[in-house]
Enzyme design. Structure first.
Site, PDB file in Angstrom:
ATOM      1  N   LYS A 109     -11.169  -3.987  -2.272  1.00  0.00           N
ATOM      2  CA  LYS A 109     -12.034  -2.802  -2.378  1.00  0.00           C
ATOM      3  C   LYS A 109     -11.331  -1.676  -3.107  1.00  0.00           C
ATOM      4  O   LYS A 109     -11.959  -0.864  -3.769  1.00  0.00           O
ATOM      5  CB  LYS A 109     -12.379  -2.270  -0.980  1.00  0.00           C
ATOM      6  N   LYS A 123       0.830  -1.218   0.000  1.00  0.00           N
ATOM      7  CA  LYS A 123       0.000   0.000   0.000  1.00  0.00           C
ATOM      8  C   LYS A 123       0.861   1.265   0.000  1.00  0.00           C
ATOM      9  O   LYS A 123       0.444   2.300  -0.522  1.00  0.00           O
ATOM     10  CB  LYS A 123      -0.967   0.002   1.186  1.00  0.00           C
ATOM     11  N   LYS A 162      -5.442 -10.499  -5.485  1.00  0.00           N
ATOM     12  CA  LYS A 162      -6.626 -10.690  -4.623  1.00  0.00           C
ATOM     13  C   LYS A 162      -7.715  -9.667  -4.957  1.00  0.00           C
ATOM     14  O   LYS A 162      -7.415  -8.547  -5.372  1.00  0.00           O
ATOM     15  CB  LYS A 162      -6.233 -10.655  -3.144  1.00  0.00           C
TER      16      LYS A 162
HETATM   17  N1  AQP Z   1      -9.772 -11.204  -1.570  1.00  0.00           N
HETATM   18  C1  AQP Z   1     -10.001 -11.604  -0.337  1.00  0.00           C
HETATM   19  N2  AQP Z   1     -10.176 -12.930  -0.085  1.00  0.00           N
HETATM   20  C2  AQP Z   1     -10.437 -13.370   1.176  1.00  0.00           C
HETATM   21  N3  AQP Z   1     -10.552 -12.536   2.235  1.00  0.00           N
HETATM   22  C3  AQP Z   1     -10.394 -11.209   2.034  1.00  0.00           C
HETATM   23  N4  AQP Z   1     -10.456 -10.140   2.847  1.00  0.00           N
HETATM   24  C4  AQP Z   1     -10.230  -9.018   2.135  1.00  0.00           C
HETATM   25  N5  AQP Z   1     -10.013  -9.328   0.847  1.00  0.00           N
HETATM   26  C5  AQP Z   1     -10.112 -10.686   0.739  1.00  0.00           C
HETATM   27  C6  AQP Z   1     -10.736 -10.220   4.274  1.00  0.00           C
HETATM   28  O1  AQP Z   1     -11.779  -9.297   4.565  1.00  0.00           O
HETATM   29  C7  AQP Z   1     -11.599  -8.787   5.890  1.00  0.00           C
HETATM   30  C8  AQP Z   1     -11.731  -7.312   5.897  1.00  0.00           C
HETATM   31  O2  AQP Z   1     -10.724  -6.693   5.152  1.00  0.00           O
HETATM   32  P1  AQP Z   1     -10.395  -5.152   5.401  1.00  0.00           P
HETATM   33  O3  AQP Z   1     -11.545  -4.323   5.073  1.00  0.00           O
HETATM   34  O4  AQP Z   1      -9.887  -4.948   6.761  1.00  0.00           O
HETATM   35  O5  AQP Z   1      -9.227  -4.803   4.413  1.00  0.00           O
HETATM   36  P2  AQP Z   1      -8.424  -5.618   3.396  1.00  0.00           P
HETATM   37  O6  AQP Z   1      -8.003  -6.937   3.906  1.00  0.00           O
HETATM   38  O7  AQP Z   1      -7.309  -4.748   2.975  1.00  0.00           O
HETATM   39  O8  AQP Z   1      -9.551  -5.790   2.300  1.00  0.00           O
HETATM   40  P3  AQP Z   1      -9.622  -5.140   0.895  1.00  0.00           P
HETATM   41  O9  AQP Z   1     -10.920  -5.452   0.283  1.00  0.00           O
HETATM   42  O10 AQP Z   1      -8.424  -5.510   0.104  1.00  0.00           O
HETATM   43  O11 AQP Z   1      -9.634  -3.595   1.210  1.00  0.00           O
HETATM   44  P4  AQP Z   1      -8.676  -2.454   0.759  1.00  0.00           P
HETATM   45  O12 AQP Z   1      -8.621  -2.517  -0.728  1.00  0.00           O
HETATM   46  O13 AQP Z   1      -9.338  -1.224   1.303  1.00  0.00           O
HETATM   47  O14 AQP Z   1      -7.358  -2.736   1.411  1.00  0.00           O
HETATM   48  C9  AQP Z   1     -10.245  -9.286   6.379  1.00  0.00           C
HETATM   49  O15 AQP Z   1     -10.452 -10.380   7.248  1.00  0.00           O
HETATM   50  C10 AQP Z   1      -9.565  -9.728   5.123  1.00  0.00           C
HETATM   51  O16 AQP Z   1      -8.652 -10.782   5.379  1.00  0.00           O
END
Ligand code: AQP
Length: 335
Positions: free
Chosen positions: A201, A113, A198
């Site tokens: 968001k 990031k 992966k």
């Molecule tokens: N692709 C994924 N597959 C399985 N689990 C996932 N999680 C996120 N993406 C996947 C799980 O969702 C929970 C919440 O995630 P978060 O909102 O704390 O942030 P993150 O892990 O960084 O999720 P994103 O969607 O990728 O958000 P951004 O893009 O904002 O960083 C966690 O338990 C995570 O493991």
């Protein structure tokens, strides 16, 4: 014997997608009856990347409503907003002071990031895992259900707890060491545009993810355009076909059919036959969540009550741990 405790959360940084649902929230819901659960919307984490102050509060409530819509049951679970419980920020500061900088510099998510933020990268992004450790340790969580991407942060939480206990515990465990709870299938849902990345968001392409609140025509359009390969006959676990593995896994999880059943059903299919099936399955799986979400959002008073009750319960547990930590560190506590 009292139930073991679970703590988990999601950041209000955009629309929840199938990765968040299958990797995290579905695991919470499936196992919730066995545990005493605390599920928070981690809005303090949301400002570690550029955010929009005009929508933060609304996005935060929407995620809490989605927890309920996905089936979080208030009879065994507490839902609350992280920033409503000041102990999270306070414990994060205390833990900062015992966490070696090089432990944080090693975190993969920070490296990934930070590249996106360039020279403007904030201290908060580096410090994110310490805040996450505070979130977990405050509730003396036994289990933390997360997707595989958070495993490294969980290991860091354990290291921080052990270091604190070693330095200040006088032979006792002041902080409880948590265990990750990572499901076998769905722990890493991949992008619809690239089966090696992966689903996320923050991916700039909307076509890379299926969001929980996508209407049926959007779901159909995204599946129609998702990346596939020119090979007929669909299969799991072929390293050269990551998109195929990902789409079959999503189909299996959303339909509730075991992997072996899906492997047999799809072994002779082409994409032209699979995509309409996948579309129909995704629409049907998301329909009850979307209907429940609309009901909850139509009654703001209900959501406010849920979050007020959640804040009270969470504050009580969190403050008990905070007092233990401050006492161990030698602080005088107000009488
Ligand atoms: N692709 C994924 N597959 C399985 N689990 C996932 N999680 C996120 N993406 C996947 C799980 O969702 C929970 C919440 O995630 P978060 O909102 O704390 O942030 P993150 O892990 O960084 O999720 P994103 O969607 O990728 O958000 P951004 O893009 O904002 O960083 C966690 O338990 C995570 O493991």
């Amino acid at each position: 014997m009292s139930k073991k405790r679970v703590l988990s959360g999601v950041q209000p940084t955009g629309n929840l997608h199938l990765g968040n649902y299958l990797g995290a929230i579905k695991t919470w819901v499936d196992g919730q009856g066995q545990y005493d659960n605390f599920f928070c919307v981690v809005d303090l984490h949301a400002i570690t990347v550029p955010h929009n102050p005009a929508t933060l509060a609304q996005d935060t409530s929407a995620i809490a409503a989605l927890y309920l819509a996905c089936g979080v049951d208030l009879n065994c679970s507490t839902i609350f907003i992280q920033s409503h419980v000041p102990a999270h920020s306070e414990l994060a500061w205390l833990l900062n002071c015992i966490t070696p900088l090089n432990w944080l510099e090693r975190m993969i998510q920070f490296k990934e990031k930070a590249i996106k933020q360039g020279e403007d990268v904030g201290v908060g992004l580096l410090d994110y895992p310490v805040l996450m450790a505070a979130d977990i340790l405050l509730y003396e969580a036994d289990q933390v259900p997360v997707g595989e991407d958070q495993k490294q942060h969980l290991e860091l939480t354990r290291d921080i707890a052990n270091r604190f206990n070693h330095l200040y515990g006088k032979g006792e465990s002041v902080l409880k060491c948590p265990n990750p709870m990572i499901r076998k299938e769905g722990a890493r849902v991949m992008s619809l545009a690239d089966g090696t990345r992966k689903m996320s968001k923050s991916d700039p392409s909307e076509l890379s993810r299926l969001n929980l609140l996508d209407p049926p025509d959007t779901i159909a359009q995204k599946i129609k355009k998702c990346k596939t390969d020119p090979i007929k006959g669909l299969e799991f676990d072929n390293r050269d076909r990551p998109e195929c593995h990902n789409l079959l896994t999503l189909y299996s999880l959303l339909s509730g059919k075991p992997k072996e059943t899906v492997a047999l059903e799809c072994q002779d299919m082409g994409w032209g036959q699979f995509k309409p099936l996948m579309t129909e399955t995704a629409i049907e799986a998301l329909k009850p969540i979307q209907t429940k979400y609309a009901e909850i959002m139509g009654d703001p008073g209900y959501l406010e009550t849920v979050l007020r009750d959640g804040r009270e319960k969470a504050t009580e547990v969190a403050n008990t741990t905070l007092v233990k930590v401050k006492t161990a560190l030698g602080y005088s506590l107000p009488t």
